[in-house]
Each structure stands twice: as structure tokens, then as C-alpha cells.
Write a protein that holds these residues in place. Structure first.
Motif, PDB file in Angstrom:
ATOM      1  N   LEU A   1      56.125  76.171  62.399  1.00 41.24           N
ATOM      2  CA  LEU A   1      57.553  76.043  62.128  1.00 41.24           C
ATOM      3  C   LEU A   1      57.815  75.212  60.874  1.00 41.24           C
ATOM      4  N   CYS A   2      57.244  74.016  60.829  1.00 40.53           N
ATOM      5  CA  CYS A   2      57.497  73.124  59.695  1.00 40.53           C
ATOM      6  C   CYS A   2      56.867  73.653  58.407  1.00 40.53           C
ATOM      7  N   GLY A   3      55.677  74.248  58.535  1.00 41.27           N
ATOM      8  CA  GLY A   3      55.020  74.814  57.354  1.00 41.27           C
ATOM      9  C   GLY A   3      55.831  75.947  56.746  1.00 41.27           C
TER      10      GLY A   3
ATOM     11  N   GLY B   1      58.690  70.953  44.664  1.00 40.12           N
ATOM     12  CA  GLY B   1      57.539  71.860  44.682  1.00 40.12           C
ATOM     13  C   GLY B   1      56.417  71.378  45.574  1.00 40.12           C
ATOM     14  N   GLY B   2      56.383  70.065  45.849  1.00 38.71           N
ATOM     15  CA  GLY B   2      55.330  69.503  46.699  1.00 38.71           C
ATOM     16  C   GLY B   2      55.760  69.281  48.130  1.00 38.71           C
ATOM     17  N   MET B   3      56.757  70.013  48.597  1.00 43.60           N
ATOM     18  CA  MET B   3      57.255  69.794  49.961  1.00 43.60           C
ATOM     19  C   MET B   3      56.200  70.054  51.028  1.00 43.60           C
ATOM     20  N   SER B   4      55.313  70.998  50.794  1.00 47.98           N
ATOM     21  CA  SER B   4      54.278  71.280  51.795  1.00 47.98           C
ATOM     22  C   SER B   4      53.376  70.073  52.000  1.00 47.98           C
ATOM     23  N   ALA B   5      53.071  69.361  50.906  1.00 48.57           N
ATOM     24  CA  ALA B   5      52.251  68.154  51.018  1.00 48.57           C
ATOM     25  C   ALA B   5      52.989  67.084  51.818  1.00 48.57           C
ATOM     26  N   ILE B   6      54.281  66.945  51.567  1.00 54.09           N
ATOM     27  CA  ILE B   6      55.088  65.965  52.295  1.00 54.09           C
ATOM     28  C   ILE B   6      55.142  66.322  53.773  1.00 54.09           C
ATOM     29  N   MET B   7      55.260  67.617  54.071  1.00 52.78           N
ATOM     30  CA  MET B   7      55.317  68.078  55.455  1.00 52.78           C
ATOM     31  C   MET B   7      54.029  67.754  56.203  1.00 52.78           C
ATOM     32  N   VAL B   8      52.883  67.992  55.571  1.00 50.19           N
ATOM     33  CA  VAL B   8      51.597  67.789  56.247  1.00 50.19           C
ATOM     34  C   VAL B   8      51.464  66.354  56.725  1.00 50.19           C
ATOM     35  N   TYR B   9      51.751  65.381  55.837  1.00 52.90           N
ATOM     36  CA  TYR B   9      51.596  63.988  56.239  1.00 52.90           C
ATOM     37  C   TYR B   9      52.585  63.605  57.327  1.00 52.90           C
TER      38      TYR B   9
ATOM     39  N   ILE C   1      64.564  66.877  51.158  1.00 51.40           N
ATOM     40  CA  ILE C   1      63.383  66.312  51.808  1.00 51.40           C
ATOM     41  C   ILE C   1      63.758  65.710  53.158  1.00 51.40           C
ATOM     42  N   GLY C   2      64.959  65.130  53.242  1.00 51.84           N
ATOM     43  CA  GLY C   2      65.402  64.550  54.514  1.00 51.84           C
ATOM     44  C   GLY C   2      65.445  65.572  55.629  1.00 51.84           C
ATOM     45  N   PHE C   3      65.872  66.795  55.324  1.00 54.70           N
ATOM     46  CA  PHE C   3      65.891  67.843  56.346  1.00 54.70           C
ATOM     47  C   PHE C   3      64.473  68.101  56.858  1.00 54.70           C
ATOM     48  N   LEU C   4      63.513  68.173  55.942  1.00 52.55           N
ATOM     49  CA  LEU C   4      62.129  68.427  56.342  1.00 52.55           C
ATOM     50  C   LEU C   4      61.572  67.264  57.160  1.00 52.55           C
ATOM     51  N   LEU C   5      61.871  66.032  56.747  1.00 54.22           N
ATOM     52  CA  LEU C   5      61.402  64.876  57.500  1.00 54.22           C
ATOM     53  C   LEU C   5      62.015  64.848  58.898  1.00 54.22           C
ATOM     54  N   GLY C   6      63.300  65.209  58.988  1.00 52.68           N
ATOM     55  CA  GLY C   6      63.941  65.278  60.299  1.00 52.68           C
ATOM     56  C   GLY C   6      63.291  66.328  61.188  1.00 52.68           C
ATOM     57  N   MET C   7      62.946  67.463  60.601  1.00 54.73           N
ATOM     58  CA  MET C   7      62.251  68.511  61.358  1.00 54.73           C
ATOM     59  C   MET C   7      60.933  67.976  61.915  1.00 54.73           C
ATOM     60  N   CYS C   8      60.153  67.315  61.072  1.00 49.51           N
ATOM     61  CA  CYS C   8      58.851  66.791  61.514  1.00 49.51           C
ATOM     62  C   CYS C   8      59.037  65.741  62.612  1.00 49.51           C
ATOM     63  N   SER C   9      60.006  64.865  62.463  1.00 51.15           N
ATOM     64  CA  SER C   9      60.252  63.851  63.481  1.00 51.15           C
ATOM     65  C   SER C   9      60.706  64.478  64.791  1.00 51.15           C
ATOM     66  N   GLY C  10      61.581  65.464  64.688  1.00 46.63           N
ATOM     67  CA  GLY C  10      62.048  66.142  65.896  1.00 46.63           C
ATOM     68  C   GLY C  10      60.944  66.874  66.624  1.00 46.63           C
ATOM     69  N   CYS C  11      60.045  67.488  65.876  1.00 47.57           N
ATOM     70  CA  CYS C  11      58.934  68.220  66.494  1.00 47.57           C
ATOM     71  C   CYS C  11      57.955  67.293  67.199  1.00 47.57           C
ATOM     72  N   ALA C  12      57.928  66.022  66.813  1.00 48.00           N
ATOM     73  CA  ALA C  12      57.026  65.068  67.468  1.00 48.00           C
ATOM     74  C   ALA C  12      57.565  64.599  68.817  1.00 48.00           C
ATOM     75  N   ILE C  13      58.862  64.724  69.042  1.00 48.67           N
ATOM     76  CA  ILE C  13      59.449  64.209  70.282  1.00 48.67           C
ATOM     77  C   ILE C  13      58.975  64.995  71.507  1.00 48.67           C
ATOM     78  N   PRO C  14      58.950  66.342  71.500  1.00 46.17           N
ATOM     79  CA  PRO C  14      58.381  67.037  72.659  1.00 46.17           C
ATOM     80  C   PRO C  14      56.929  66.661  72.928  1.00 46.17           C
TER      81      PRO C  14
END
Length: 453
Positions: A98-100, A140-148, A62-75
Motif C-alpha cells: 500500500l505505502c510503496g 523524487g525520493g519519496m520511496s526512500a522516505i517511505m521505506v525508513y 511528505i506528511g501524507f506519506l508519513l501519516g500513511m506509514c504511521s497509520g499502517c503501524a497501528i494495526p
């Protein structure tokens, strides 16, 4: 509401941004805390140990996915500072793709590999089934975590910290109700706790994303902006992948340590798990300041205000140091009662070990806060690859403890892992931060923007 952080009092703007993020992080912790308290009290200490044994694996994936979302917000934050709404929306659209896509692929892969990995890291047999039943549903719920996390990250990039907080508060309340329903009433055990967490995350993410498209014209993606753009995806990957890898590299060290701790038995797993729950709660202000500084640096870089970067980071470090001192005294007073919330029925020795662990790590909060502020500052400036190496240094620290100290010293050796990791990361981050700031100030704003990854 959007907030321009490129003009005005640095400390006032930082605190105004930080406080809602802090509340959001505290409510975010409620997800795991409620799961742990209800599982520990209504299912048992073994069930609590099973959930705790998944912490490092959870952080790895999950940390990898959270890092991806945080990184995508920087641009997005940098484009906001440059006053380029079209670029902001293109980044947002491509971040969704990308994140989805990454979330879906990771959900499938982890569903197949979770049990073998739990065995590989030596999860005690008496808690293996509980650990698997919990974490496989979380994955299994990673997509839900990604959306938020993507939606809230984008809103924070434009200075809005309140909207994600409101929706997170609502979903936390839903999580508590569902936990009680699934675990206590329906007797679903740790599986019920995991399902409740995923459902609550999905609610907050759907509401947050829906509001973006309905109310925020500056972020409402239009027509051709929805088209995939390889240049945007490369830029987002260049920021997101290193940040995701940073989380995962750190988690690998935690996973190696978890393997060593698992060899000490389920009692040690429960003790470190309970202590970690409490110390993570006290770390929320550091985490919130990290998110604040990433946005602060990103917006001011886009606006070519490198001078404000240094001032904001300095003032945030002073404020967090004062908090770290206060946290030390608070833990000494309230640490044991908080630990008993999770493992009230545990043996006295387990509770004593948890208190020992908590009292030690809180003494090293200053090295920890330096990691949050400096690493996120570098990421906000676009130096995500450099910041990633801090995770590698943390890995070295935790691995050393796992191999050199746990076997001869047992639990007393294991509790040194986090302090060792934090100090190792600071050995890299402090000189790198000072070098980067000096280089950016000498090179001017144009060179600073060109230095982005």
C-alpha cells in the motif's frame, strides 16, 4: 528486541520507549537542519529562503506519506497486543504494498506539478528556482522516505525504538558528509542538499528493513503472508488514509499561510523559516511522546487494558507540561544564537523578526503538546477518522489568520497562525478524548476493540 507495554509501570515503560524515539526525532531533524545551515552559510540567504519556502508544500506531500506509514503501524501494534503474530505479519506485508504504491504514484505526480504549485502559492521570483531545485528532488525520493518510516513504525509497534535510532544516527552522519561534499566541495547548491537527504534516508531505510527480515522472527513475513489481502488493505487504508489526510489538511492551512507570508517578501519567508527550524527542534519531545502514546494505546487496546490507557496518557501529559515550561526558559536564553546558525548573514531586521516569532510560539507549547498526545492516543485506539478532524480545525485557525490578519498586520499577524491553529484543534480534541475514554471504559474491552475504525 520487542517490548510488551501491556504490563508494568506505565511511566517507566513510556519513558523507556519515548527516549529512543526522541533521540531518533532529533537526528531526523538533523537532516533538515544540516541542509539549512549549510545552504544558509555556503550558498546564501536567498537559497535558505528558497528551501524554507518549500516547507509547507513539503509537509503537504511528505506528511501524507508519513501519516500513511504511521497509520499502517497501528494495526500491527494492536495485533501485537492481541498476541497474534500471523496477523501482524500480514498487516506488515500489505502495508509494504500500500505505502510503496502510494509513494511511487505521488513521486510521478509531484514531479509534474511542483513548479506550477510553487507559482500558485506566490513563491517570490528571486527564490523560485532555488525552491524548485530543492523540493523536486525531495519528492523524487519519496520511496526512500517511505521505506525508513514504515520499517521504523513497524519496529516501534512491537516496542523496539532502539534499532531505528541506531540506523538513523548512521544515516545522519552520512547526510552531513554528503551535504558538505555536494554543496561545499562540488558546488551543487540546494540540489546537492536535497540529494544528500534522500540518499541518507534510503540508507537508513534499507538497513532497517533488512534487519527486520534477518533478525526479527516475529516480523519475518512467510509464504502465503506475502499474498495481497483486501481485508488487510482496507483496514490499513482505514487507519493510514485518515492519518495521512490529517497531516495534509494541516499542511493545507500552512500552505495558505505560506502564500500570505510569501506576499510579505523573501525577508519574511527567511525569518519565519529560521524561527520554525528552531521551534521544530524544541518540539521533538512532543512528537516523540505522540509516537509513544500511539503505540501505548494500540498495544493496551489489543490486550484489553483500557485502564492503562488513561493512566499512561495522564502521566505523559504531566511530564510534557514540565518540559514545556523548561523549553520556554531555554528559548528565551538561546533562541537568538540558534537562529543565527541559519541566517548569520541576514539583516538585523530579519533576525529580530525570527526571534519575535520563536518567542511567541513557544508560549503556546502546552496547547501543542495536547494535540500530540490526545490525537495520537485516539489514533492508537483506532479512532483515526475522529483525530483527522483536529487537522481540519487547525486548517480553520491558520486560514483565518492568513485572510484576516496578515494583510492588515503584516508579519505580526502571520506569527499568530500556529497558536491559533493549536488552540482550535484542542477545542475539538479535549472533549472528544474525554468522551471516548468514558465510552470505552463503560463498554469494556470487547466493545473497545469493536469500536476500532
Amino acid at each position: 528486541m520487542v517490548r510488551d507495554m501491556t504490563h508494568g509501570s506505565p511511566l517507566k515503560l513510556i519513558v523507556g520507549f519515548w527516549f529512543p524515539v526522541l533521540l531518533g526525532n532529533l537526528f531526523q531533524q538533523v537532516y533538515n537542519l544540516v541542509d539549512s545551515v549549510i545552504v544558509g552559510r555556503f550558498v546564501g540567504v536567498d537559497a535558505f529562503a528558497g528551501v524554507s519556502a518549500t516547507g509547507s508544500l513539503n509537509f503537504l506531500i511528505i506528511g501524507f506519506l508519513l501519516g500513511m506509514c504511521s497509520g499502517c503501524a497501528i494495526p500491527v501494534a494492536q495485533a501485537f497486543g492481541e498476541n497474534d503474530p500471523h496477523k501482524m505479519r500480514k498487516y506488515f506485508a500489505n502495508a509494504i504494498y500500500l505505502c510503496g504504491g502510494i509513494a511511487v504514484v505521488m513521486s510521478v505526480v509531484t514531479a509534474l506539478l511542483t513548479r506550477p504549485i510553487l507559482r500558485w502559492i506566490g513563491t517570490p521570483e528571486d527564490i523560485l528556482d532555488e525552491a524548485y531545485s530543492y523540493i523536486v528532488y525531495i519528492f523524487g525520493g519519496m520511496s526512500a522516505i517511505m521505506v525508513y518510516n514504515l520499517a521504523s513504525g513497524v519496529l516501534r509497534a512491537v516496542g523496539n525504538t532502539r534499532t531505528p535510532l541506531y540506523f538513523l544516527m548512521l544515516s545522519c552522519a552520512v547526510n552531513v558528509v554528503l551535504d558538505l561534499l555536494f554543496v561545499v566541495v562540488l558546488g551543487m547548491g540546494v540540489t546537492g542538499a536535497a540529494v544528500a537527504t534522500v540518499a541518507a534516508q534510503l540508507l537508513s531505510g534499507a538497513l532497517c528493513m533488512g534487519l527486520i527480515f534477518k533478525k526479527y522472527d516475529v516480523l519475518r513475513i512467510r509464504g502465503a503472508e506475502w499474498q495481497p489481502d483486501l481485508a488487510c488493505i482496507r483496514r490499513l487504508s482505514g487507519m493510514g488514509m485518515p492519518m495521512g489526510m490529517q497531516f495534509s489538511i494541516t499542511a493545507i492551512g500552512s500552505l495558505i499561510l505560506q502564500t500570505a507570508v510569501n506576499g510579505l517578501g523573501s525577508g519574511a519567508v527567511a525569518a519565519i523559516g529560521a524561527g520554525s527550524k528552531v521551534y521544530t527542534l524544541f518540539c521533538c519531545p512532543f512528537d516523540a511522546m505522540g509516537a509513544t502514546i500511539a503505540t501505548w494505546c494500540g498495544q493496551n487496546l489489543g490486550a484489553r487494558r483500557i485502564d492503562r490507557v488513561r493512566v499512561g496518557v495522564r502521566e505523559s501529559l504531566l511530564a510534557m507540561t514540565a518540559y514545556a515550561v523548561a523549553a520556554l526558559f531555554a528559548v528565551r536564553m538561546f533562541g537568538e544564537p540558534l537562529i543565527r546558525l541559519f541566517i548569520a548573514g541576514a539583516e538585523a531586521g530579519i533576525i529580530a523578526d525570527a526571534v519575535k516569532y520563536l518567542n511567541l510560539v513557544v508560549c503556546f507549547f502546552v496547547p501543542l503538546l495536547l494535540i500530540f498526545v490526545l490525537r495520537n492516543g485516539l489514533q492508537g485506539l483506532g479512532y483515526s477518522r475522529i483525530a483527522m478532524f483536529a487537522g481540519l480545525f487547525e486548517l480553520i485557525g491558520r486560514t483565518f489568520v492568513a485572510f484576516a490578519l496578515v494583510k492588515p498586520y503584516g508579519f505580526d499577524g502571520a506569527i499568530l497562525a500556529n497558536p491559533a491553529a493549536w488552540i482550535m484543534a484542542d477545542v475539538l480534541l479535549i472533549p472528544v478524548w474525554l468522551h471516548v475514554i468514558r465510552q470505552l471504559e463503560r463498554g469494556g474491552a470487547t466493545a473497545a476493540l469493536a469500536a476500532r475504525d
